[in-house]
Design an enzyme around this catalytic site. Structure first.
Site, PDB file in Angstrom:
ATOM      1  N   THR A 169      10.509  -1.834  80.630  1.00  0.00           N
ATOM      2  CA  THR A 169      10.500  -0.488  80.060  1.00  0.00           C
ATOM      3  C   THR A 169      10.786   0.539  81.142  1.00  0.00           C
ATOM      4  O   THR A 169      10.423   0.332  82.301  1.00  0.00           O
ATOM      5  CB  THR A 169       9.089  -0.242  79.481  1.00  0.00           C
ATOM      6  OG1 THR A 169       8.942  -1.039  78.321  1.00  0.00           O
ATOM      7  CG2 THR A 169       8.845   1.210  79.119  1.00  0.00           C
ATOM      8  N   ARG A 197       6.873  -3.874  65.001  1.00  0.00           N
ATOM      9  CA  ARG A 197       5.870  -3.653  66.050  1.00  0.00           C
ATOM     10  C   ARG A 197       6.231  -2.394  66.865  1.00  0.00           C
ATOM     11  O   ARG A 197       7.368  -2.197  67.250  1.00  0.00           O
ATOM     12  CB  ARG A 197       5.816  -4.881  66.964  1.00  0.00           C
ATOM     13  CG  ARG A 197       4.825  -4.772  68.123  1.00  0.00           C
ATOM     14  CD  ARG A 197       5.482  -4.345  69.411  1.00  0.00           C
ATOM     15  NE  ARG A 197       4.562  -4.388  70.538  1.00  0.00           N
ATOM     16  CZ  ARG A 197       4.799  -3.821  71.711  1.00  0.00           C
ATOM     17  NH1 ARG A 197       5.929  -3.204  71.918  1.00  0.00           N
ATOM     18  NH2 ARG A 197       3.915  -3.898  72.682  1.00  0.00           N
ATOM     19  N   VAL A 198       5.239  -1.563  67.131  1.00  0.00           N
ATOM     20  CA  VAL A 198       5.425  -0.419  68.020  1.00  0.00           C
ATOM     21  C   VAL A 198       4.342  -0.486  69.087  1.00  0.00           C
ATOM     22  O   VAL A 198       3.160  -0.666  68.760  1.00  0.00           O
ATOM     23  CB  VAL A 198       5.332   0.924  67.259  1.00  0.00           C
ATOM     24  CG1 VAL A 198       5.495   2.092  68.225  1.00  0.00           C
ATOM     25  CG2 VAL A 198       6.387   0.992  66.160  1.00  0.00           C
ATOM     26  N   GLY A 199       4.743  -0.344  70.338  1.00  0.00           N
ATOM     27  CA  GLY A 199       3.769  -0.365  71.428  1.00  0.00           C
ATOM     28  C   GLY A 199       3.355   1.037  71.823  1.00  0.00           C
ATOM     29  O   GLY A 199       3.372   1.968  71.014  1.00  0.00           O
ATOM     30  N   ASP A 200       2.997   1.177  73.069  1.00  0.00           N
ATOM     31  CA  ASP A 200       2.526   2.459  73.574  1.00  0.00           C
ATOM     32  C   ASP A 200       3.658   3.423  73.904  1.00  0.00           C
ATOM     33  O   ASP A 200       3.460   4.638  73.908  1.00  0.00           O
ATOM     34  CB  ASP A 200       1.740   2.229  74.863  1.00  0.00           C
ATOM     35  CG  ASP A 200       2.636   1.587  75.931  1.00  0.00           C
ATOM     36  OD1 ASP A 200       3.132   0.480  75.678  1.00  0.00           O
ATOM     37  OD2 ASP A 200       2.867   2.211  76.983  1.00  0.00           O
ATOM     38  N   THR A 220       3.581   1.712  81.886  1.00  0.00           N
ATOM     39  CA  THR A 220       4.295   0.515  81.465  1.00  0.00           C
ATOM     40  C   THR A 220       3.364  -0.689  81.560  1.00  0.00           C
ATOM     41  O   THR A 220       2.512  -0.751  82.434  1.00  0.00           O
ATOM     42  CB  THR A 220       5.583   0.306  82.291  1.00  0.00           C
ATOM     43  OG1 THR A 220       6.192  -0.931  81.907  1.00  0.00           O
ATOM     44  CG2 THR A 220       5.316   0.296  83.784  1.00  0.00           C
ATOM     45  N   GLY A 221       3.523  -1.604  80.624  1.00  0.00           N
ATOM     46  CA  GLY A 221       2.640  -2.768  80.544  1.00  0.00           C
ATOM     47  C   GLY A 221       2.527  -3.183  79.089  1.00  0.00           C
ATOM     48  O   GLY A 221       3.296  -2.700  78.249  1.00  0.00           O
ATOM     49  N   GLY A 223       1.806  -2.907  75.553  1.00  0.00           N
ATOM     50  CA  GLY A 223       1.448  -1.795  74.697  1.00  0.00           C
ATOM     51  C   GLY A 223       0.155  -2.028  73.940  1.00  0.00           C
ATOM     52  O   GLY A 223      -0.607  -1.093  73.684  1.00  0.00           O
TER      53      GLY A 223
HETATM   54  N1  ASP Z   1       4.767  -0.891  77.160  1.00  0.00           N
HETATM   55  C1  ASP Z   1       5.905  -1.529  76.579  1.00  0.00           C
HETATM   56  C2  ASP Z   1       5.546  -2.001  75.188  1.00  0.00           C
HETATM   57  O1  ASP Z   1       4.489  -2.557  75.012  1.00  0.00           O
HETATM   58  C3  ASP Z   1       6.419  -2.683  77.360  1.00  0.00           C
HETATM   59  C4  ASP Z   1       6.599  -2.411  78.832  1.00  0.00           C
HETATM   60  O2  ASP Z   1       6.062  -1.454  79.362  1.00  0.00           O
HETATM   61  O3  ASP Z   1       7.318  -3.163  79.486  1.00  0.00           O
HETATM   62  O4  ASP Z   1       6.354  -1.882  74.306  1.00  0.00           O
END
Ligand code: ASP
Length: 315
Positions: A169, A197-200, A220-221, A223
């Site tokens: 990301t 699916r939706v992350g952070d 980033t990480g 979500g």
């Molecule tokens: N945070 C992002 C998500 O979960 C993934 C990422 O940061 O690499 O969609």
């Protein structure tokens, strides 16, 4: 003579970036920081700089954003992006779009012209068309690396959590010559996730936040972890409490670890242009440049120590 401080910091994902991919991550982040800083130097706003830097990263197939994104369980790209203006606290975000080459550009149009903050899926794409943004064929955003990874997934050749890769990301935080901050993210999410699916990453206050009175943050990480603690806001609250940018990022990571045993990476920029970087994953691809520096600096590990390998949380 002291003039206004301008600064930009970008990230290109966390987790365990394979050693052979690190040079490309570093180069991509450096180029994006230079692009964003160039916009600021030419008198552009923090919003302009964040969008310009992220667009470059969306075009770079190294990263899990725009072209080069990971594929969902259905085998297609599923893109999210979000942007916050620290002057007004207005937000523009899109989630679950498939036919948008630059989701951050669409997020900006949502911010400026929709009267809403977050548009998803078909509605977001219809809005893009109505606003004159061309859509692309989803296949044009898929690169061979991800086609192969998806084939491996279908064939059961992806055995361990760490084999998923593609946690790349991208995001940016900028401070402009008027003292205004902006922050944003763009992502293809996590590989093989469920449709919808939706992350952070597109969620304000969670994946990113900006308030010109204090600072800006992008995360980033995983979500699923970051969402549960509103990670970006944790760092902003620490800044408001007087922490410096690095400590604010580390405090937020501490909350993530203690509360949900999560790991992540954060970039923080305070209203004075001070940069904070921290990650509890193995890597954090990043770069930054501020007034007084002759060029951007960056890498795939921030100064803070890594605390071990990353793990995909159970569904
Ligand atoms: N945070 C992002 C998500 O979960 C993934 C990422 O940061 O690499 O969609």
């Amino acid at each position: 003579m002291d003039g206004p401080i301008q600064a930009i910091v970008v990230h290109g994902g966390a987790w365990s970036i394979p050693s052979e991919a690190r040079a490309a991550h570093r180069a991509g982040c450096l180029a994006a920081a230079e692009r964003g800083f160039g916009v600021l130097s030419a008198g552009g706003s923090a919003l302009d700089a964040v969008v310009a830097a992220i667009e470059l990263l969306e075009d770079d197939p190294t990263f899990d954003a725009g072209r080069g994104s990971v594929l969902s369980a259905e085998g297609r790209v599923q893109l999210d992006a979000g942007l916050m203006d620290g002057r007004t606290l207005h937000v523009g975000a899109v989630a679950n779009v498939h036919r948008v080459a630059h989701p951050i550009r669409l997020a900006r149009v949502v911010l400026e012209r929709s009267g809403h903050h977050l548009l998803v899926g078909e509605g977001a794409e219809q809005f893009a068309i109505a606003q004159g943004l061309a859509l692309v064929e989803p296949d044009s955003l898929v690169v061979d690396r991800e086609r192969q990874r998806y084939a491996d997934f279908l064939a059961g050749r992806i055995a361990t959590e760490d084999d998923f890769g593609g946690h790349d990301t991208v995001g940016a935080v900028a401070l402009d010559g008027d003292g205004q901050l902006a922050a944003g993210n763009s992502t293809g999410g996590v590989a093989f996730s469920l449709p919808g699916r939706v992350g952070d990453a597109p969620v304000p206050g969670v994946g990113y936040v900006a308030d010109s009175r204090t600072g800006g943050v992008a995360c980033t990480g995983w979500g699923e972890h970051i969402l549960r603690v509103a990670l970006a806001t944790r760092a902003l609250i620490a800044l408001e409490g007087g922490a410096d940018a690095g400590d604010a990022a580390r405090e937020a990571l501490g909350v993530l670890e203690r509360s949900v045993q999560g790991r992540a990476g954060l970039i923080v920029l305070d209203r004075h242009g001070r940069v904070g970087l921290a990650h509890s994953t193995q890597c954090l691809a990043h770069a930054y440049r501020r007034t007084g520096m002759t060029e951007a600096v960056g890498g795939t590990e921030a100064a803070t120590a890594s605390s071990g390998p990353s793990r995909r949380p159970p569904r």
